[in-house]
Design an enzyme around this catalytic site. Sequence first.
Site, PDB file in Angstrom:
ATOM      1  N   GLU A  72      17.611  -4.671 -29.557  1.00 22.80           N
ATOM      2  CA  GLU A  72      18.480  -3.564 -29.956  1.00 22.80           C
ATOM      3  C   GLU A  72      17.857  -2.222 -29.593  1.00 22.80           C
ATOM      4  O   GLU A  72      18.535  -1.332 -29.074  1.00 22.80           O
ATOM      5  CB  GLU A  72      18.758  -3.638 -31.456  1.00 22.80           C
ATOM      6  CG  GLU A  72      19.514  -2.457 -32.030  1.00 22.80           C
ATOM      7  CD  GLU A  72      20.920  -2.304 -31.479  1.00 22.80           C
ATOM      8  OE1 GLU A  72      21.509  -1.227 -31.689  1.00 22.80           O
ATOM      9  OE2 GLU A  72      21.433  -3.242 -30.833  1.00 22.80           O
ATOM     10  N   HIS A  75      17.863  -1.511 -25.847  1.00 19.33           N
ATOM     11  CA  HIS A  75      19.211  -1.088 -25.452  1.00 19.33           C
ATOM     12  C   HIS A  75      19.433   0.384 -25.788  1.00 19.33           C
ATOM     13  O   HIS A  75      20.003   1.137 -24.987  1.00 19.33           O
ATOM     14  CB  HIS A  75      20.248  -1.963 -26.159  1.00 19.33           C
ATOM     15  CG  HIS A  75      21.668  -1.586 -25.870  1.00 19.33           C
ATOM     16  ND1 HIS A  75      22.163  -1.442 -24.596  1.00 19.33           N
ATOM     17  CD2 HIS A  75      22.710  -1.304 -26.699  1.00 19.33           C
ATOM     18  CE1 HIS A  75      23.430  -1.104 -24.636  1.00 19.33           C
ATOM     19  NE2 HIS A  75      23.783  -1.000 -25.906  1.00 19.33           N
ATOM     20  N   HIS A 134      33.233   0.199 -28.143  1.00 22.77           N
ATOM     21  CA  HIS A 134      31.935   0.503 -27.532  1.00 22.77           C
ATOM     22  C   HIS A 134      31.826  -0.155 -26.157  1.00 22.77           C
ATOM     23  O   HIS A 134      31.343   0.463 -25.196  1.00 22.77           O
ATOM     24  CB  HIS A 134      30.826   0.001 -28.459  1.00 22.77           C
ATOM     25  CG  HIS A 134      29.463   0.498 -28.098  1.00 22.77           C
ATOM     26  ND1 HIS A 134      29.206   1.806 -27.754  1.00 22.77           N
ATOM     27  CD2 HIS A 134      28.261  -0.142 -28.031  1.00 22.77           C
ATOM     28  CE1 HIS A 134      27.916   1.952 -27.491  1.00 22.77           C
ATOM     29  NE2 HIS A 134      27.322   0.781 -27.636  1.00 22.77           N
ATOM     30  N   HIS A 244      43.161 -14.642 -24.242  1.00 23.11           N
ATOM     31  CA  HIS A 244      42.245 -14.266 -23.165  1.00 23.11           C
ATOM     32  C   HIS A 244      42.409 -15.198 -21.961  1.00 23.11           C
ATOM     33  O   HIS A 244      42.367 -14.745 -20.808  1.00 23.11           O
ATOM     34  CB  HIS A 244      40.804 -14.314 -23.678  1.00 23.11           C
ATOM     35  CG  HIS A 244      39.796 -13.819 -22.688  1.00 23.11           C
ATOM     36  ND1 HIS A 244      39.938 -12.629 -22.007  1.00 23.11           N
ATOM     37  CD2 HIS A 244      38.615 -14.352 -22.255  1.00 23.11           C
ATOM     38  CE1 HIS A 244      38.903 -12.451 -21.207  1.00 23.11           C
ATOM     39  NE2 HIS A 244      38.093 -13.487 -21.328  1.00 23.11           N
ATOM     40  N   HIS A 302      29.229 -12.937 -16.917  1.00 20.73           N
ATOM     41  CA  HIS A 302      30.682 -12.789 -17.032  1.00 20.73           C
ATOM     42  C   HIS A 302      31.042 -11.339 -17.353  1.00 20.73           C
ATOM     43  O   HIS A 302      32.030 -10.807 -16.835  1.00 20.73           O
ATOM     44  CB  HIS A 302      31.198 -13.729 -18.118  1.00 20.73           C
ATOM     45  CG  HIS A 302      32.681 -13.942 -18.098  1.00 20.73           C
ATOM     46  ND1 HIS A 302      33.370 -14.333 -16.975  1.00 20.73           N
ATOM     47  CD2 HIS A 302      33.615 -13.825 -19.085  1.00 20.73           C
ATOM     48  CE1 HIS A 302      34.655 -14.447 -17.253  1.00 20.73           C
ATOM     49  NE2 HIS A 302      34.828 -14.134 -18.524  1.00 20.73           N
TER      50      HIS A 302
END
Length: 330
Positions: A72, A75, A134, A244, A302
Amino acid sequence: MQLTWLLRITLVFTLLVILMGAYTRLSDAGLGCPDWPGCYGHIKVPTQDHELSHAQSLFPDHDIEPEKAWLEMIHRYIAGGLGLLVLCIWFLCLKTPDAPKKLPLFIVLLILFQGALGMWTVTMKLMPIVVMSHLLGGFSLISLLLLLYLRTRPRRIVASDTSVQNLAPLALVSLFVLIGQIMLGGWTSSNYAALACTALPICEGNWMDNLAIADAFSPFQGQHPSFEFGVLDYHARMTIHIAHRIGAIITASLLLLLAYRLFVSTQLKALSLLLVGLLILQVSLGISNVVMHLPLGIAVSHNGGAALLLLTLVTINYFLWHKSSSTSRV
């Protein structure tokens, strides 16, 4: 030239931030640090005994997991670096007489808002609507940076190519459909619905009689101590996953049609082939996620594939909609 190279570096760096964000999310490290902008009350991940004791006293309900906390924080660090790069781009655009002015300012405002979304992702305990926003913010940022890069390069004449001149509306529709599919992907991930269906091509069982559309797509899901690992029941998650997959079929069909129509253009044939190649890769990664039960590397790839598809469509739309006679810059 300086601005062009900075934009190239920033585009690659933005893709890295997007991939790191996906890796953090898919590693269940989104709450690796339960506070913001620090981590358990520290600038860095607490590792010393006295730091760990202080952190545990501040957050007694949290088990401190250093590996997730570091994911975290890394990032956050690289996202902060991206913010500095965007500020440098803005200043260079202000100093360059013929560079766009409003677009880089909008990008600066977007990355500030993206930072706020990053904070809310933590403070609102991974609320799906915030997590998805986000993710979309990151995709919007890299798309606008590419658009700025294209606008700072020498103009290419494509509007005179009559073989593809009438394809601009189809390209724009394809772009919006892809954005919708990316939103569905973000909603699937943020609701932990990626493994709700494990059979191909749609879902196992009598899925048509078990759809829960209202619950699946409600933006607000009530009050919960945390949204980590999802709060929706199986039927709602299954509905999201199915949406999806159906979206993927529609999107792939439309993009293949666009690529086929673009192939006749000598100027856009390479982009047409790139679009097909990325689409095949993305579909293969999506199927692999299902068959192999969401391996981390493939799941992150992906996300990266979606970003590259989006950038390809932004480029195609830029060339198709650009009028060679226009000399104005925003």
